[in-house]
Design an enzyme around this catalytic site. Sequence first.
Site, PDB file in Angstrom:
ATOM      1  N   LYS A  22       1.114   1.645   9.789  1.00 26.69           N
ATOM      2  CA  LYS A  22       0.252   2.806  10.090  1.00 26.69           C
ATOM      3  C   LYS A  22      -1.169   2.576   9.598  1.00 26.69           C
ATOM      4  O   LYS A  22      -2.138   2.763  10.327  1.00 26.69           O
ATOM      5  CB  LYS A  22       0.832   4.055   9.413  1.00 26.69           C
ATOM      6  CG  LYS A  22      -0.142   5.234   9.378  1.00 26.69           C
ATOM      7  CD  LYS A  22       0.413   6.434   8.633  1.00 26.69           C
ATOM      8  CE  LYS A  22       0.259   6.420   7.146  1.00 26.69           C
ATOM      9  NZ  LYS A  22      -0.999   6.941   6.596  1.00 26.69           N
ATOM     10  N   ASN A  23      -1.292   2.182   8.320  1.00 27.81           N
ATOM     11  CA  ASN A  23      -2.630   2.127   7.733  1.00 27.81           C
ATOM     12  C   ASN A  23      -3.464   0.957   8.241  1.00 27.81           C
ATOM     13  O   ASN A  23      -4.670   0.920   8.020  1.00 27.81           O
ATOM     14  CB  ASN A  23      -2.538   2.122   6.207  1.00 27.81           C
ATOM     15  CG  ASN A  23      -2.143   3.502   5.693  1.00 27.81           C
ATOM     16  OD1 ASN A  23      -2.164   4.477   6.448  1.00 27.81           O
ATOM     17  ND2 ASN A  23      -1.769   3.579   4.424  1.00 27.81           N
ATOM     18  N   CYS A 118      -7.271  16.506  -0.056  1.00 32.31           N
ATOM     19  CA  CYS A 118      -5.937  16.593   0.511  1.00 32.31           C
ATOM     20  C   CYS A 118      -4.963  16.765  -0.630  1.00 32.31           C
ATOM     21  O   CYS A 118      -5.356  16.764  -1.789  1.00 32.31           O
ATOM     22  CB  CYS A 118      -5.607  15.370   1.353  1.00 32.31           C
ATOM     23  SG  CYS A 118      -5.244  13.936   0.381  1.00 32.31           S
ATOM     24  N   ARG A 123     -10.143  12.911  -3.174  1.00 34.06           N
ATOM     25  CA  ARG A 123     -10.460  11.861  -2.212  1.00 34.06           C
ATOM     26  C   ARG A 123     -11.862  11.983  -1.606  1.00 34.06           C
ATOM     27  O   ARG A 123     -12.026  12.252  -0.408  1.00 34.06           O
ATOM     28  CB  ARG A 123      -9.391  11.798  -1.113  1.00 34.06           C
ATOM     29  CG  ARG A 123      -8.020  11.554  -1.695  1.00 34.06           C
ATOM     30  CD  ARG A 123      -6.969  11.452  -0.647  1.00 34.06           C
ATOM     31  NE  ARG A 123      -6.872  10.143  -0.040  1.00 34.06           N
ATOM     32  CZ  ARG A 123      -6.055   9.845   0.946  1.00 34.06           C
ATOM     33  NH1 ARG A 123      -5.272  10.746   1.461  1.00 34.06           N
ATOM     34  NH2 ARG A 123      -6.019   8.626   1.447  1.00 34.06           N
ATOM     35  N   ASP A 310       1.426   4.041  -2.720  1.00 35.32           N
ATOM     36  CA  ASP A 310       2.204   4.573  -1.598  1.00 35.32           C
ATOM     37  C   ASP A 310       3.714   4.337  -1.756  1.00 35.32           C
ATOM     38  O   ASP A 310       4.501   4.789  -0.920  1.00 35.32           O
ATOM     39  CB  ASP A 310       1.732   3.962  -0.262  1.00 35.32           C
ATOM     40  CG  ASP A 310       0.356   4.485   0.136  1.00 35.32           C
ATOM     41  OD1 ASP A 310      -0.096   5.489  -0.438  1.00 35.32           O
ATOM     42  OD2 ASP A 310      -0.260   3.877   1.033  1.00 35.32           O
ATOM     43  N   ILE A 332      -4.157   5.729  -9.182  1.00 35.00           N
ATOM     44  CA  ILE A 332      -5.060   5.727  -8.014  1.00 35.00           C
ATOM     45  C   ILE A 332      -5.451   7.152  -7.619  1.00 35.00           C
ATOM     46  O   ILE A 332      -6.616   7.433  -7.369  1.00 35.00           O
ATOM     47  CB  ILE A 332      -4.397   5.017  -6.805  1.00 35.00           C
ATOM     48  CG1 ILE A 332      -3.856   3.643  -7.198  1.00 35.00           C
ATOM     49  CG2 ILE A 332      -5.366   4.927  -5.627  1.00 35.00           C
ATOM     50  CD1 ILE A 332      -4.878   2.599  -7.568  1.00 35.00           C
ATOM     51  N   ARG A 402       4.318  11.703  10.168  1.00 33.93           N
ATOM     52  CA  ARG A 402       2.988  11.086  10.197  1.00 33.93           C
ATOM     53  C   ARG A 402       3.085   9.580   9.991  1.00 33.93           C
ATOM     54  O   ARG A 402       2.198   8.850  10.415  1.00 33.93           O
ATOM     55  CB  ARG A 402       2.119  11.662   9.077  1.00 33.93           C
ATOM     56  CG  ARG A 402       1.786  13.116   9.262  1.00 33.93           C
ATOM     57  CD  ARG A 402       0.834  13.565   8.207  1.00 33.93           C
ATOM     58  NE  ARG A 402      -0.365  12.733   8.238  1.00 33.93           N
ATOM     59  CZ  ARG A 402      -1.374  12.835   7.379  1.00 33.93           C
ATOM     60  NH1 ARG A 402      -1.336  13.747   6.442  1.00 33.93           N
ATOM     61  NH2 ARG A 402      -2.418  12.044   7.459  1.00 33.93           N
TER      62      ARG A 402
HETATM   63  N1  EPU Z   1     -12.440   7.076  -3.716  1.00 31.58           N
HETATM   64  C1  EPU Z   1     -13.643   7.566  -4.154  1.00 31.58           C
HETATM   65  N2  EPU Z   1     -14.701   7.562  -3.299  1.00 31.58           N
HETATM   66  C2  EPU Z   1     -14.608   7.055  -2.032  1.00 31.58           C
HETATM   67  C3  EPU Z   1     -13.377   6.525  -1.600  1.00 31.58           C
HETATM   68  C4  EPU Z   1     -12.299   6.546  -2.467  1.00 31.58           C
HETATM   69  O1  EPU Z   1     -13.744   8.050  -5.281  1.00 31.58           O
HETATM   70  O2  EPU Z   1     -15.619   7.076  -1.310  1.00 31.58           O
HETATM   71  C5  EPU Z   1     -11.273   7.084  -4.619  1.00 31.58           C
HETATM   72  C6  EPU Z   1     -10.114   7.910  -4.071  1.00 31.58           C
HETATM   73  O3  EPU Z   1     -10.278   9.281  -4.333  1.00 31.58           O
HETATM   74  C7  EPU Z   1      -8.925   7.306  -4.802  1.00 31.58           C
HETATM   75  C8  EPU Z   1      -9.313   5.829  -4.908  1.00 31.58           C
HETATM   76  O4  EPU Z   1     -10.730   5.786  -4.693  1.00 31.58           O
HETATM   77  O5  EPU Z   1      -8.811   7.857  -6.072  1.00 31.58           O
HETATM   78  C9  EPU Z   1      -8.661   4.905  -3.905  1.00 31.58           C
HETATM   79  O6  EPU Z   1      -8.807   5.434  -2.615  1.00 31.58           O
HETATM   80  P1  EPU Z   1      -8.944   4.516  -1.326  1.00 31.58           P
HETATM   81  O7  EPU Z   1     -10.281   4.742  -0.720  1.00 31.58           O
HETATM   82  O8  EPU Z   1      -8.560   3.121  -1.676  1.00 31.58           O
HETATM   83  O9  EPU Z   1      -7.835   5.153  -0.391  1.00 31.58           O
HETATM   84  P2  EPU Z   1      -7.964   5.513   1.146  1.00 31.58           P
HETATM   85  O10 EPU Z   1      -8.653   4.437   1.879  1.00 31.58           O
HETATM   86  O11 EPU Z   1      -8.441   6.909   1.294  1.00 31.58           O
HETATM   87  C10 EPU Z   1      -5.758   4.290   1.831  1.00 31.58           C
HETATM   88  C11 EPU Z   1      -4.487   4.669   2.497  1.00 31.58           C
HETATM   89  C12 EPU Z   1      -3.658   5.535   1.560  1.00 31.58           C
HETATM   90  C13 EPU Z   1      -3.391   4.746   0.295  1.00 31.58           C
HETATM   91  C14 EPU Z   1      -4.715   4.293  -0.340  1.00 31.58           C
HETATM   92  C15 EPU Z   1      -4.548   3.417  -1.556  1.00 31.58           C
HETATM   93  C16 EPU Z   1      -5.094   4.767   4.820  1.00 31.58           C
HETATM   94  C17 EPU Z   1      -5.282   5.587   6.037  1.00 31.58           C
HETATM   95  N3  EPU Z   1      -4.760   5.409   3.725  1.00 31.58           N
HETATM   96  O12 EPU Z   1      -6.437   5.516   1.560  1.00 31.58           O
HETATM   97  O13 EPU Z   1      -2.432   5.790   2.215  1.00 31.58           O
HETATM   98  O14 EPU Z   1      -2.673   5.532  -0.620  1.00 31.58           O
HETATM   99  O15 EPU Z   1      -5.483   3.565   0.634  1.00 31.58           O
HETATM  100  O16 EPU Z   1      -3.816   2.283  -1.255  1.00 31.58           O
HETATM  101  O17 EPU Z   1      -5.234   3.549   4.864  1.00 31.58           O
HETATM  102  C18 EPU Z   1      -0.535   7.022   2.845  1.00 31.58           C
HETATM  103  O18 EPU Z   1      -0.372   6.197   3.760  1.00 31.58           O
HETATM  104  O19 EPU Z   1       0.344   7.869   2.521  1.00 31.58           O
HETATM  105  C19 EPU Z   1      -1.781   7.000   2.091  1.00 31.58           C
HETATM  106  C20 EPU Z   1      -2.197   8.023   1.358  1.00 31.58           C
END
Ligand code: EPU
Length: 426
Positions: A22-23, A118, A123, A310, A332, A402
């Site tokens: 998915k991701n 969320c 996030r 995850d 995280i 999802r």
């Molecule tokens: N963060 C910030 N600022 C930003 C972006 C992120 O502070 O601009 C923080 C987030 O709040 C979090 C940490 O950085 O505390 C890591 O977040 P990251 O950006 O790595 O996560 P993401 O890209 O929003 C993806 C996956 C998530 C998975 C995380 C971590 C997708 C669509 N989602 O989210 O997947 O948990 O990486 O591996 O790729 C899921 O599939 O259930 C899911 C939540």
Amino acid sequence: MDRLNIIGGAELNGRIPVSGAKNSALKLMVACLLTDEPITLTNMPSLADTRFLAQLLETLGVEVYWPKGESTCHLNAAELKSTIAPYEQVRKMRASFNVLGPLIARSGHATVSLPGGCAIGARPVDLHLQALEAMGADLKVEQGYVKAAAIQGLKGAHIVFSMPSVGATEHAMLTATLASGETILENAAREPEIEDLADCLNKMGAKITGAGTSTIRVQGVEKLHGTTHAVMPDRIEAGTYAMAAAAAGGDVTLDGCPVEALGAMIAKLREAGVTVDADEAAQTLRIRRNGTRLKAVNVSTQPHPGFPTDLQAQFMALMSVADGTSIIRETIFENRFMHAPELQRLGANILVRGQEAVVKGVPHLTGAPVMATDLRASVSLVIAGLAAEGETVVNRIYHLDRGFERLEAKLNACGANIKRLSGEDE
Ligand code: EPU
């Protein structure tokens, strides 16, 4: 609202095919915005999230051909008819926010709703915005929307992330492919999905090196072209079924499993006493537990290659029935323990203190009605339900839909007893 009825206690025996990730799929779909030529994605998981992103892309003018039940998706962004991603569509799924940079790169401007918080945490998207600004985008946040323009075009930049973010790394990488000059991303996230995206972009004519390491270099090009790409297999889905087999007992082999991406989880399962045979060449993972009780082990979530956040909820379900006390740290996301009170309804003994959950293993869980709160939390309840005695009803499984393709069918083929019921929550 649909719910799942699980009669626990049956061992799992058989084979489970792993679906596309998915991701990874979500970001690969966004990549179609960077070219006016067709992109074909194979091994696409048909999920609520990927179908939903397809709708957003259609709103932007992308022609999407992806018949129900098929795993090949054709995307053609020959002409964009809108550069506005509305609140109703972005708020439902954060990955939609990643259309911002590609739209600016392609059209010079874009208006994209902020995704908002969320259930698992605030996030924010500050790292995404900082990266786009460094590349020359002029950004304003007004009425919940990011309004962006790059009149002079985007230019390469040296970006040092304050922490590794999967989404921000992917967003910056997508956008930098069409920026003039070189972009260097430091302290980049190293998740395998980032490598998958870079592979696809490189097939489209991008010049990216270092994806999968913490320094990624992108040499901007004038134009990208169409390609065909197979979505990598889903390491989180695979890890989830591995834990389901470990919790229920039995002998399950995962086919098409991204073994090399699951090192941290495999090590923890072995430490807990699960027999794991990993075959990288064959891409199979065999999980066995023959009646002996699991041992409690501690785990701390980390960015890749550490133990994935995850899989934290699923591991907590497993530790609920292990022998001893396990400490589970979530580093995280700030609010990713919502499954703990639901697991307690099944008889688990869990104490949450800030970033840590102390799980005292109990010999048996017993079935009960529970509520899914987010995607990974809901599947942890399924795992617990498989291990529990009696009937568990998991309500609000739209969360599950999802991210898990044909979950009941895959588990039932191995001897689970799961039925989907429609109607009111129990
Ligand atoms: N963060 C910030 N600022 C930003 C972006 C992120 O502070 O601009 C923080 C987030 O709040 C979090 C940490 O950085 O505390 C890591 O977040 P990251 O950006 O790595 O996560 P993401 O890209 O929003 C993806 C996956 C998530 C998975 C995380 C971590 C997708 C669509 N989602 O989210 O997947 O948990 O990486 O591996 O790729 C899921 O599939 O259930 C899911 C939540």
